[in-house]
Design a protein around this motif. Structure first.
Motif, mmCIF file in Angstrom:
data_model
loop_
_atom_site.group_PDB
_atom_site.id
_atom_site.type_symbol
_atom_site.label_atom_id
_atom_site.label_comp_id
_atom_site.label_asym_id
_atom_site.label_seq_id
_atom_site.Cartn_x
_atom_site.Cartn_y
_atom_site.Cartn_z
ATOM 1 N N GLY A 130 0.820 -1.565 -0.073
ATOM 2 C CA GLY A 130 -0.140 -0.139 0.234
ATOM 3 C C GLY A 130 0.537 1.528 0.347
ATOM 4 N N ALA A 131 1.977 1.389 -1.183
ATOM 5 C CA ALA A 131 2.800 2.901 -1.106
ATOM 6 C C ALA A 131 2.254 3.365 -1.348
ATOM 7 N N PRO A 132 2.116 4.570 -0.824
ATOM 8 C CA PRO A 132 2.512 5.905 -1.417
ATOM 9 C C PRO A 132 2.522 6.481 -2.804
ATOM 10 N N ARG A 133 1.567 7.134 -3.642
ATOM 11 C CA ARG A 133 2.098 7.599 -5.180
ATOM 12 C C ARG A 133 1.965 8.910 -4.639
ATOM 13 N N THR A 134 2.810 8.947 -5.645
ATOM 14 C CA THR A 134 2.148 10.765 -6.030
ATOM 15 C C THR A 134 0.724 11.179 -6.006
ATOM 16 N N GLU A 135 -0.170 10.567 -6.798
ATOM 17 C CA GLU A 135 -1.029 11.095 -6.906
ATOM 18 C C GLU A 135 -2.541 11.205 -5.748
ATOM 19 N N HIS A 136 -1.514 10.567 -4.221
ATOM 20 C CA HIS A 136 -1.960 11.170 -3.599
ATOM 21 C C HIS A 136 -1.233 12.570 -2.766
ATOM 22 N N LEU A 137 -1.149 13.187 -3.517
ATOM 23 C CA LEU A 137 -0.568 14.475 -2.326
ATOM 24 C C LEU A 137 -1.225 14.833 -3.037
ATOM 25 N N GLN A 138 -2.071 16.147 -1.789
ATOM 26 C CA GLN A 138 -2.336 17.191 -2.411
ATOM 27 C C GLN A 138 -1.384 18.410 -2.166
ATOM 28 N N PRO A 139 -1.688 19.710 -2.856
ATOM 29 C CA PRO A 139 -1.255 21.156 -2.573
ATOM 30 C C PRO A 139 -1.356 21.387 -1.142
ATOM 31 N N ALA A 140 -0.428 22.429 -0.499
ATOM 32 C CA ALA A 140 -0.325 23.248 1.133
ATOM 33 C C ALA A 140 0.079 23.584 1.062
ATOM 34 N N PRO A 141 0.016 24.107 1.791
ATOM 35 C CA PRO A 141 0.829 25.272 2.666
ATOM 36 C C PRO A 141 1.551 25.584 3.811
ATOM 37 N N PHE A 142 2.888 25.321 3.735
ATOM 38 C CA PHE A 142 3.604 24.805 5.021
ATOM 39 C C PHE A 142 4.848 25.853 5.296
ATOM 40 N N GLU A 143 4.569 26.720 6.075
ATOM 41 C CA GLU A 143 5.609 27.395 6.993
ATOM 42 C C GLU A 143 7.010 26.877 7.331
ATOM 43 N N LEU A 144 7.914 27.746 6.852
ATOM 44 C CA LEU A 144 9.529 28.328 6.924
ATOM 45 C C LEU A 144 10.133 29.594 7.608
ATOM 46 N N ASP A 145 10.158 29.105 8.307
ATOM 47 C CA ASP A 145 11.035 30.436 8.857
ATOM 48 C C ASP A 145 9.853 32.137 9.249
ATOM 49 N N ALA A 146 8.329 31.295 9.838
ATOM 50 C CA ALA A 146 7.660 32.165 9.630
ATOM 51 C C ALA A 146 7.054 33.228 8.432
ATOM 52 N N VAL A 147 7.339 31.977 7.636
ATOM 53 C CA VAL A 147 6.772 32.050 6.235
ATOM 54 C C VAL A 147 6.584 31.634 5.211
ATOM 55 N N THR A 148 4.874 31.658 4.958
ATOM 56 C CA THR A 148 4.310 30.433 4.296
ATOM 57 C C THR A 148 4.759 30.236 2.673
ATOM 58 N N TYR A 149 5.136 28.825 2.429
ATOM 59 C CA TYR A 149 5.474 28.684 1.173
ATOM 60 C C TYR A 149 4.725 27.212 0.840
ATOM 61 N N SER A 150 3.752 27.848 -0.689
ATOM 62 C CA SER A 150 2.980 26.274 -1.737
ATOM 63 C C SER A 150 4.765 24.558 -1.476
ATOM 64 N N GLY A 151 3.227 23.769 -0.731
ATOM 65 C CA GLY A 151 4.360 22.360 -0.866
ATOM 66 C C GLY A 151 3.208 21.460 -1.320
ATOM 67 N N LEU A 152 3.950 20.959 -0.880
ATOM 68 C CA LEU A 152 2.887 19.068 -1.030
ATOM 69 C C LEU A 152 2.316 18.427 0.253
ATOM 70 N N LEU A 153 1.476 17.935 0.237
ATOM 71 C CA LEU A 153 1.081 17.092 1.608
ATOM 72 C C LEU A 153 0.310 15.640 1.133
ATOM 73 N N LEU A 154 0.592 14.535 2.362
ATOM 74 C CA LEU A 154 0.615 13.112 1.986
ATOM 75 C C LEU A 154 -0.148 13.002 3.432
#
Length: 194
Positions: A130-154
């Motif tokens: 049941g390994a995860p695959r790239t189609e399981h990913l969704q866009p999500a915001p993440f914070e790095l050093d108090a700045v928000t970036y667009s990223g990917l979430l599993l």
């Protein structure tokens, strides 16, 4: 303080093409009292005996500290930062995030996620059930050093949670056991060597 490990790859002509650094952390159930027995992880008798016995040779202080940390739960290889050199492009964030999640599943959930596929317990698992695959990913915001970036979430795997961002010069991926999510602060912070 996190434990770090690093690996590199090159193009065969002495040019560094990719370098990754991972950080692992000791997980304290009761961080205000590190001597609290609730902080200890469940160990089999052989591991308890090995940790109780003196080392066969004197260890450097940092190795003895790492040995003693074996008594406590760890969040292994939780954060991976990847940079490239030699004019190479950064790897695809989705692929890197799935690779990191699969690596954690192979090594942390070997008994439950690879047993049916890899019947020989001495073999290194190369396939995760049941390994995860790239189609399981969704866009999500993440914070790095108090700045928000667009990223990917599993967020669909039953055993791990994973997130990552791609910056101009590096990828940052984070994979943690789902059971620890409520105890962790998942904001990203740059760690600089002291």
């Amino acid at each position: 303080m996190p434990l770090a490990s690093e690996w590199s790859s090159g193009n065969g002509e002495g040019v560094l093409t990719e370098r990754s650094v991972t950080l692992s952390y000791t997980f304290w159930r009761n961080p205000s009292n590190r001597d609290d027995p609730s902080n200890l992880r469940d160990l089999d008798e052989a591991t308890k005996a090995a940790l109780a016995a003196p080392p066969v040779r004197q260890l450097a202080p940092q190795l003895e500290e790492a040995r003693q940390r074996g008594r406590f739960p760890m969040v292994w290889d939780a954060i991976r930062t990847t940079i490239v050199g030699g004019g190479e492009d950064l790897p695809d964030l989705g692929t890197a995030l799935i690779d990191h999640a699969t690596y954690i599943l192979m090594n942390t959930f070997r008994d439950t996620r690879t047993a049916a596929i890899n019947a020989d317990p001495s073999s290194h698992p190369c396939t995760v059930d049941g390994a995860p695959r790239t189609e399981h990913l969704q866009p999500a915001p993440f914070e790095l050093d108090a700045v928000t970036y667009s990223g990917l979430l599993l967020d669909t795997d039953p055993d791990v949670w994973a997130g990552g961002i791609a910056l101009a010069d590096r990828l940052i991926t984070v994979v943690v056991e789902r059971a620890l999510l409520d105890s962790l602060d998942l904001r990203y912070t740059t760690v600089r060597p002291s």
